[in-house]
Enzyme design. Structure first.
Site, PDB file in Angstrom:
ATOM      1  N   GLU A 330       0.839  -1.202   0.000  1.00 21.66           N
ATOM      2  CA  GLU A 330       0.000   0.000   0.000  1.00 21.66           C
ATOM      3  C   GLU A 330       0.870   1.246   0.000  1.00 21.66           C
ATOM      4  O   GLU A 330       1.626   1.470   0.942  1.00 21.66           O
ATOM      5  CB  GLU A 330      -0.901  -0.039   1.237  1.00 21.66           C
ATOM      6  CG  GLU A 330      -1.901   1.087   1.342  1.00 21.66           C
ATOM      7  CD  GLU A 330      -2.832   0.876   2.530  1.00 21.66           C
ATOM      8  OE1 GLU A 330      -3.845   0.178   2.362  1.00 21.66           O
ATOM      9  OE2 GLU A 330      -2.536   1.398   3.624  1.00 21.66           O
ATOM     10  N   CYS A 331       0.795   2.035  -1.050  1.00 18.73           N
ATOM     11  CA  CYS A 331       1.530   3.285  -1.196  1.00 18.73           C
ATOM     12  C   CYS A 331       3.037   3.033  -1.068  1.00 18.73           C
ATOM     13  O   CYS A 331       3.663   2.600  -2.024  1.00 18.73           O
ATOM     14  CB  CYS A 331       1.031   4.338  -0.214  1.00 18.73           C
ATOM     15  SG  CYS A 331       1.474   6.032  -0.702  1.00 18.73           S
TER      16      CYS A 331
END
EC number: 6.3.5.11
Length: 447
Positions: A330-331
């Site tokens: 995530e990110c």
């Protein structure tokens, strides 16, 4: 259930410093539950350090009113007092016309008194006008007190008191804090410097903030303002299902957590555990290899700051590359999965490169929908999330995306969640919250 919201008249008035100081000061004699309004995952780490209780997010974009009340009651029921740090100014949200995403909406939902925090530099009579305007703007709010920050000295404070009392005899002046560079907190492009990077130094800094609050503010007055009789109604019917979907799985999830990866919502951890998952944390920088596990969860953080350290840990990189279970990035975790970050070699699982830019590439609440079943969601289901990043992917040689973005940016062309290895690995920019995406935990924890 004692509670009070510390709400700014705008951004940059000292909310995190003073809210954290209040939490620390109260924690010397009370069991304090901290909260942050909005999607920020860094400020809560300061609260947690100050109180030794995990800070939680309350967000009226991710959550409906029932879910906000349920989460609040869940975490506050055995505590002496709850302190809620607001976001931006009291009324700022996603729209100029309604409350969604604002501090005001959360304060109304949990029926909490509010203490306004104001940067009073160069203000006297205008401070009274600001308070009067805030109080009259929304009659449903219970603005009970004010704190003046960055005053010049006692003479300045006396003028502020005289002006405010003349125009509003009801509001409590909780105290004032003088201008002091030692009350500043280090920042970088995504906000405050995360606590895992400066543990010993931060502990001393937070103690100083707490001591300053004890010296300058009326702590007894804060407790008095927080003491409201109204109990928060919660619908206990299917209480787990009102927050997130629950399936009894039995997986083991290894979560990257160190100075490079630490942007997580702790309610996600709760949701995973309630879905039967056992959690173990590891450091992609310092550990030799991943723990024995079924699933990897690589959250957000600052891999661009620690890219060389991550790249040098070749045993960890080999361990992750050889892992045959599910991986969710995530990110910052997405960036780690790519070939490189600013030319420094990374995991080379997702065939793309990550680069940092000078401008924000994504800063928004996100509404998305799943194009297909994947490791964090169900086909056609919608989710609410958040994105904030200066990085972008280039040289993208992947064309399978798990979700499309209706509000927000995503990776490219309103698409996010690159899927590889037959869907076993997914990496996206959207920061998922287990309430905003109720299938997140049940899907990720599934073997």
């Amino acid at each position: 259930m004692k509670r009070v919201v510390i709400a700014g008249t705008s951004s940059m008035v000292g909310k995190t410093t003073i809210s954290t100081g209040i939490m620390n000061a109260l924690s010397k004699k009370n069991n304090v539950q901290p909260y942050k309004v909005g999607p920020d995952y860094i400020d809560p780490t300061y609260h947690t350090k100050a109180t030794e209780n995990t800070s939680r997010n309350l967000d009226s974009f991710f959550m409906d009113e029932t879910q906000i009340r349920s989460l609040f009651k869940r975490h506050s029921q055995n505590k002496d007092i709850s302190i809620i740090e607001g976001v931006r100014g009291l009324f700022e949200g996603i729209s100029p016309y309604n409350d969604v995403g604002s501090t005001a909406s959360v304060a109304k939902t949990i029926d909490s008194p509010i203490i306004l925090l104001m940067d009073a530099r160069s203000l006297t009579r205008s401070a009274a006008a600001i308070i009067k305007g805030f109080k009259s703007f929304d009659s449903e709010l219970n603005i009970k007190g004010v704190i003046f920050n960055k005053i010049r000295g006692d003479g300045h404070l006396n003028k502020l008191k005289e002006a405010v009392k003349y125009y509003d005899g009801e509001i409590e002046i909780v105290g004032a804090i003088k201008r002091d560079e030692n009350l500043a907190v280090a920042e970088r492009h995504l906000g405050l410097v995360p606590t895992p990077e400066k543990t010993e130094e931060l502990g001393k800094q937070i103690e100083f903030w707490g001591d300053t609050v004890l010296e300058c503010l009326d702590i007894d007055k804060i407790i008095e303002i927080s003491d409201v009789d109204f109990e928060i109604p919660v619908d206990n019917k299917n209480k787990d299902e009102t927050l997130w979907k629950v399936d009894k799985n039995s997986s083991k999830i290894a979560i990257a957590f160190d100075e490079s990866f630490n942007f997580y919502y702790h309610d996600n951890f709760d949701a995973l555990k309630e879905n039967g998952a056992k959690l173990e944390f590891f450091s992609p920088i310092h550990d030799f290899e991943i723990p024995n596990c079924d699933i990897l969860y690589l959250g957000g953080g600052y891999p661009e700051i620690f890219s060389k350290e991550l790249s040098k840990n070749t045993s960890m990189i080999e361990s992750i590359r050889n892992f045959d279970g599910k991986i969710y990035g995530e990110c910052g975790g997405l960036m780690y999965l790519t070939n490189s970050i600013n030319g420094v070699d990374m995991l080379k699982l997702i065939n793309a490169d990550s680069i940092m830019t000078k401008n924000v590439q994504g800063l928004s609440y996100v509404i998305g929908s799943f194009k297909k079943d994947c490791i964090i969601g169900k086909e056609k289901e919608t989710f609410k999330a958040h994105e904030f990043h200066y990085s972008k992917l280039i040289n993208i040689n992947e064309n399978d995306f798990s979700y499309e973005i209706n509000r927000g940016t995503g990776i490219i062309d309103k698409l996010d969640g690159i899927s590889i290895k037959d869907g076993r690995i997914v990496g996206g920019y959207a920061h998922q919250h287990a309430v905003g995406n109720p299938y997140f935990a049940s899907c990720l924890s599934k073997l």
